[in-house]
Motif scaffolding. Structure first.
Motif, PDB file in Angstrom:
ATOM      1  N   ARG A   1      -5.741  11.659   4.503  1.00 31.55           N
ATOM      2  CA  ARG A   1      -6.482  10.404   4.417  1.00 31.55           C
ATOM      3  C   ARG A   1      -5.685   9.248   3.833  1.00 31.55           C
ATOM      4  O   ARG A   1      -6.133   8.105   3.874  1.00 31.55           O
ATOM      5  N   ASP A   2      -4.542   9.556   3.249  1.00 32.72           N
ATOM      6  CA  ASP A   2      -3.791   8.469   2.620  1.00 32.72           C
ATOM      7  C   ASP A   2      -2.312   8.572   2.934  1.00 32.72           C
ATOM      8  O   ASP A   2      -1.830   9.563   3.475  1.00 32.72           O
ATOM      9  N   LEU A   3      -1.614   7.504   2.590  1.00 31.55           N
ATOM     10  CA  LEU A   3      -0.184   7.399   2.847  1.00 31.55           C
ATOM     11  C   LEU A   3       0.468   6.896   1.573  1.00 31.55           C
ATOM     12  O   LEU A   3       0.052   5.859   1.035  1.00 31.55           O
ATOM     13  N   LYS A   4       1.438   7.615   1.068  1.00 33.72           N
ATOM     14  CA  LYS A   4       2.101   7.226  -0.177  1.00 33.72           C
ATOM     15  C   LYS A   4       3.610   7.175   0.021  1.00 33.72           C
ATOM     16  O   LYS A   4       4.177   7.982   0.763  1.00 33.72           O
ATOM     17  N   LEU A   5       4.242   6.219  -0.656  1.00 29.26           N
ATOM     18  CA  LEU A   5       5.688   6.131  -0.612  1.00 29.26           C
ATOM     19  C   LEU A   5       6.314   7.286  -1.386  1.00 29.26           C
ATOM     20  O   LEU A   5       5.837   7.660  -2.462  1.00 29.26           O
ATOM     21  N   THR A   6       7.377   7.852  -0.841  1.00 25.51           N
ATOM     22  CA  THR A   6       8.160   8.822  -1.593  1.00 25.51           C
ATOM     23  C   THR A   6       9.012   8.071  -2.612  1.00 25.51           C
ATOM     24  O   THR A   6       9.041   6.837  -2.642  1.00 25.51           O
ATOM     25  N   GLU A   7       9.717   8.817  -3.442  1.00 25.73           N
ATOM     26  CA  GLU A   7      10.604   8.173  -4.417  1.00 25.73           C
ATOM     27  C   GLU A   7      11.657   7.328  -3.706  1.00 25.73           C
ATOM     28  O   GLU A   7      11.959   6.203  -4.125  1.00 25.73           O
ATOM     29  N   GLU A   8      12.204   7.862  -2.603  1.00 27.64           N
ATOM     30  CA  GLU A   8      13.193   7.105  -1.826  1.00 27.64           C
ATOM     31  C   GLU A   8      12.550   5.875  -1.177  1.00 27.64           C
ATOM     32  O   GLU A   8      13.158   4.809  -1.097  1.00 27.64           O
ATOM     33  N   GLY A   9      11.308   6.037  -0.703  1.00 27.26           N
ATOM     34  CA  GLY A   9      10.600   4.920  -0.095  1.00 27.26           C
ATOM     35  C   GLY A   9      10.336   3.802  -1.087  1.00 27.26           C
ATOM     36  O   GLY A   9      10.489   2.622  -0.763  1.00 27.26           O
ATOM     37  N   ARG A  10       9.925   4.175  -2.314  1.00 27.64           N
ATOM     38  CA  ARG A  10       9.683   3.160  -3.342  1.00 27.64           C
ATOM     39  C   ARG A  10      10.958   2.405  -3.671  1.00 27.64           C
ATOM     40  O   ARG A  10      10.953   1.180  -3.850  1.00 27.64           O
ATOM     41  N   ALA A  11      12.071   3.133  -3.766  1.00 25.34           N
ATOM     42  CA  ALA A  11      13.348   2.492  -4.079  1.00 25.34           C
ATOM     43  C   ALA A  11      13.764   1.521  -2.980  1.00 25.34           C
ATOM     44  O   ALA A  11      14.213   0.403  -3.253  1.00 25.34           O
ATOM     45  N   LEU A  12      13.597   1.935  -1.716  1.00 25.86           N
ATOM     46  CA  LEU A  12      13.972   1.067  -0.594  1.00 25.86           C
ATOM     47  C   LEU A  12      13.070  -0.158  -0.547  1.00 25.86           C
ATOM     48  O   LEU A  12      13.543  -1.284  -0.323  1.00 25.86           O
ATOM     49  N   PHE A  13      11.779   0.026  -0.761  1.00 24.74           N
ATOM     50  CA  PHE A  13      10.832  -1.095  -0.741  1.00 24.74           C
ATOM     51  C   PHE A  13      11.133  -2.077  -1.866  1.00 24.74           C
ATOM     52  O   PHE A  13      11.098  -3.295  -1.671  1.00 24.74           O
ATOM     53  N   ALA A  14      11.451  -1.553  -3.058  1.00 27.63           N
ATOM     54  CA  ALA A  14      11.753  -2.423  -4.197  1.00 27.63           C
ATOM     55  C   ALA A  14      13.001  -3.262  -3.954  1.00 27.63           C
ATOM     56  O   ALA A  14      13.071  -4.430  -4.348  1.00 27.63           O
TER      57      ALA A  14
END
Length: 295
Positions: free
Chosen positions: A53-66
């Motif tokens: 039901r949900d979608l969450k950023l992985t640790e790598e995803g958070r780093a890339l987004f930041a």
């Protein structure tokens, strides 16, 4: 790196899901999902954890987004500015501000800014906690005495100080006796140390605990007890005799700061808002804030 795929990833990350991102961009959800999956495959990284039901950023995803979210926003803004022949502020500006400043001044500030920059869509939320600017998508935050943060830059634009005040009908207690006091729920005062020239220590008995500074001020006005309040919030009451000054409290200065992510280029809309605050409070003194807020 495929910049279009990177932009699609940022779109989904910013909106927190493929459906919301697709509706915001008016694009097919399936196309966005495929583009992000291809981008993950090209990088060899999983950027999202896909639940039922949900979608969450992985640790790598958070780093890339930041690291890339603000850069892509700046690129888009620069291209728009060049295409329009100038650096006119435009687009969405999200700001988080503390409760007291929002209640007393932010509405007037926001209205003036919207009038001066009609192409900016200003959104202000009220929060006293330390929000995560990158994760929660804020362009600028206003905070009281913020802790040092290497990822943010900014400056203090307003200063205030605490004073002990009371209704004229409430006598200041004799030495050794406690004054009935109205305090915030988060405060644990047992005494107020008053600075010279009225140096003294006033013992206090918290008979009323309230969650907001405005409520404390109103209860003190009603005469139920003394209060420790920002001078900007009570200066008009002191001037007209509604409240009397017991003294300036020996406590750290209150400083309001504007903070934004560290980066070389400051967006035109953030720069415009900082200039707007500077025009509203040229010296940043408590008297300026009191005059701006009014009664």
């Amino acid at each position: 790196m495929d910049l279009l795929a990177l932009a699609d990833f940022n779109l989904v990350a910013r909106h927190g899901g493929f459906g919301k991102a697709a509706r915001a961009a008016n694009r097919p959800k399936a196309t966005l999902s495929r583009r992000v999956a291809e981008f993950e495959a090209a990088l060899g990284l999983r950027l999202f954890e896909r639940g039922a039901r949900d979608l969450k950023l992985t640790e790598e995803g958070r780093a890339l987004f930041a690291r890339t979210g603000q850069l892509l926003a700046e690129l888009e803004e620069t291209a728009t500015a060049i295409a329009s022949g100038g650096e006119t502020p435009r687009g969405r500006l999200r700001i988080s501000a503390p409760l007291l400043f929002s209640q007393t001044a932010m509405g007037k500030i926001a209205a003036g800014f919207a009038r001066a920059y009609p192409q900016v869509r200003l959104e202000v939320t009220t929060d006293d906690r330390a929000v995560d600017m990158i994760e929660e998508g804020y362009d600028l935050v206003i905070r009281v005495n913020p802790a040092p943060d290497e990822s943010l830059v900014g400056r203090a634009f307003l200063h205030d100080r605490l004073v002990a005040v009371a209704s004229p009908d409430l006598p200041r207690p004799d030495a050794g006796k406690a004054a009935p006091a109205v305090v915030r729920s988060t405060e644990d005062w047992s005494a107020w140390k008053i600075r010279p020239p009225a140096a003294a220590t006033i013992a206090v008995d918290p008979i009323l605990r309230l969650s907001s500074v405005i409520m404390v001020r109103d209860a003190v006005r009603a005469g139920i007890g003394a209060g420790c309040l920002p001078i900007s919030l009570v200066s008009h009451d002191l001037a007209d005799g509604t409240l009397v000054l017991w003294g300036e409290v020996d406590a750290p200065e209150i400083a309001l700061w504007t903070l934004y992510p560290t980066r070389r280029l400051l967006s035109a809309r953030v720069a415009a808002f900082l200039d707007h605050l500077k025009q509203a409070f040229p010296t940043g003194s408590p008297d300026e804030l009191a005059a701006y807020v009014g009664r």
